[in-house]
Design a protein around this motif. Sequence first.
Motif, mmCIF file in Angstrom:
data_model
loop_
_atom_site.group_PDB
_atom_site.id
_atom_site.type_symbol
_atom_site.label_atom_id
_atom_site.label_comp_id
_atom_site.label_asym_id
_atom_site.label_seq_id
_atom_site.Cartn_x
_atom_site.Cartn_y
_atom_site.Cartn_z
ATOM 1 N N VAL A 272 108.788 55.984 78.033
ATOM 2 C CA VAL A 272 108.788 57.230 77.269
ATOM 3 C C VAL A 272 108.353 56.975 75.830
ATOM 4 O O VAL A 272 107.543 57.730 75.263
ATOM 5 N N ARG B 38 111.289 61.982 85.774
ATOM 6 C CA ARG B 38 109.953 62.411 86.187
ATOM 7 C C ARG B 38 109.988 62.974 87.612
ATOM 8 O O ARG B 38 110.523 62.361 88.525
ATOM 9 N N SER C 277 116.085 57.289 75.588
ATOM 10 C CA SER C 277 114.656 57.072 75.846
ATOM 11 C C SER C 277 114.365 55.599 76.120
ATOM 12 O O SER C 277 114.807 54.707 75.383
ATOM 13 N N GLY D 297 104.711 56.445 75.764
ATOM 14 C CA GLY D 297 104.010 57.707 75.952
ATOM 15 C C GLY D 297 103.983 58.548 74.696
ATOM 16 O O GLY D 297 102.956 59.155 74.362
ATOM 17 N N ARG D 298 105.106 58.608 73.985
ATOM 18 C CA ARG D 298 105.150 59.392 72.741
ATOM 19 C C ARG D 298 104.279 58.751 71.671
ATOM 20 O O ARG D 298 103.597 59.467 70.913
ATOM 21 N N ARG E 101 108.618 67.620 79.058
ATOM 22 C CA ARG E 101 108.623 66.530 78.067
ATOM 23 C C ARG E 101 109.759 65.589 78.448
ATOM 24 O O ARG E 101 110.928 65.953 78.359
ATOM 25 N N LEU E 102 109.421 64.403 78.872
ATOM 26 C CA LEU E 102 110.420 63.462 79.389
ATOM 27 C C LEU E 102 111.151 62.745 78.259
ATOM 28 O O LEU E 102 110.511 62.105 77.419
ATOM 29 N N SER F 64 112.325 58.238 81.650
ATOM 30 C CA SER F 64 111.316 58.233 82.708
ATOM 31 C C SER F 64 111.892 58.502 84.089
ATOM 32 O O SER F 64 111.174 58.971 84.974
ATOM 33 N N ASP G 105 111.540 61.756 67.203
ATOM 34 C CA ASP G 105 110.467 62.457 67.897
ATOM 35 C C ASP G 105 109.395 62.937 66.926
ATOM 36 O O ASP G 105 108.247 63.130 67.319
ATOM 37 N N TYR H 214 102.701 66.059 82.031
ATOM 38 C CA TYR H 214 103.874 65.469 81.401
ATOM 39 C C TYR H 214 103.576 65.062 79.967
ATOM 40 O O TYR H 214 102.492 64.578 79.644
ATOM 41 N N ARG H 215 104.578 65.285 79.118
ATOM 42 C CA ARG H 215 104.564 64.788 77.747
ATOM 43 C C ARG H 215 105.881 64.054 77.518
ATOM 44 O O ARG H 215 106.687 63.923 78.425
ATOM 45 N N TYR H 216 106.102 63.613 76.306
ATOM 46 C CA TYR H 216 107.234 62.725 76.053
ATOM 47 C C TYR H 216 108.007 63.187 74.824
ATOM 48 O O TYR H 216 107.432 63.697 73.858
#
Length: 429
Positions: free
Chosen positions: A373, A342, A369, A376-377, A335-336, A339, A414, A360-362
């Motif tokens: 990222v 990565r 962040s 992505g989240r 979970r990044l 970025s 988050d 990959y997740r975020y």
Amino acid sequence: MPTPSAAEKANAHLAAAQRKIERLRDIKPYFIDLSLRENPVGARVGQTLQDKLSILPKIRDFGFDNVLLGTLDYAIPDEPEVDDDFMAYLRDHQADLNGCFAFTAMGIAQADGSFTPDPSQLKLRDYGVPNTLHEINLSKAGMAGQYDYETLRRSLPASIAWLNDNIRGDHGGRPRIIINIVDGCDALSENPDEAYSILSLLAEQPIAGISIEDDRGTYLPFQVGAIVAAARCFLPPPLKILVHVHTGGGFENASVIEALLNGADGAWGGLPKRSAIIGHASLGELIANLVRIGNPNMQTYRLNQLLPLAAGLQVLDEEEPVPDDLPILGYNAYRLPLSVFRQRAGRPMDLPPEAIGGEYRYRISPVVSDAPVIAGRLAEVTGRPAGDFPDEVLRQMIRLMRRDLRAGKRIVYDEPENLMDLYERACAA
């Protein structure tokens, strides 16, 4: 002769490291999977017979040729464990047990030459398991209350002979007997001369090799490497040397790497991280790290199953999630928060999650962040494509998180509800 320059000395160090990488790339490790025993030993729940019957084909399908079915040298041997039921079931249903192992303990030979096999040896024979990790202790503390060196020197050859005479090995051949020295690191550190005498004895026996444990996980990696190198002086190939290292000081995976670099042939352990204590150098982690450095022999395994299979087995044993921050196998391992972290295919020492069946997740960190990222989240939370979120809104979200922290507000962005509130604030700004 000219004195080497600083650059030449530096390059020599880097070249030495590269030679180690190349050695690890070339090794074809000898693995024995213990997902049916090592992992449930330290678990909150463990495995039922039905669980084990479900797990075995998954382990085989993943690519393990050598699988330990269970332990037979447990305390109170007249009270069976699930392992007994499992092995008896496999025997009664004519399952293919080639490549299967079980733990056994050494029988005892008396001074008059009489020999009494351990109950675990009798069970190994009766269940039809063809191979064994045959356990002994070599340190003074480990042998205390069991046997002394004189008894050990009499009993070990007799016990090995009994196994060779009474156990039908793979495809009807001789059993593979690997002598597991439970306290191997202790013995070779505390009583090396006595340990050497036993290793010399074992070198003359009809066995497949030995295994050395760091059963508390307290020895530093360079110590484990030195212990393996010392043992190799007495046990030349083709005799195998395997290692098994518990998590104690937090350097278990490094210890196994050092062991491989110093002459070990492989390791035994479960695919997941869980073990008899808080964790061990799992085969899942070791395989992943060998993939990381480009070892082509890891393609033998179904790597696209590695992460989900290992995580699923641990959840089964624990009835709770894998710890989020567990390296390689944990939920947050890929979970990044930023970025730049990565890992990318083709870059040295990187292991993208896709290489082991992950993705990959975020994870939002208000301090670092960046826009990719956050996008992505947002995509994970809303189900919309990451490209739907405008750059100016993403940048505004970063500004707002910084302002909130400076104002003394501590918010877990988050969490979906907080993330969407931040997004709406940014859109309205």
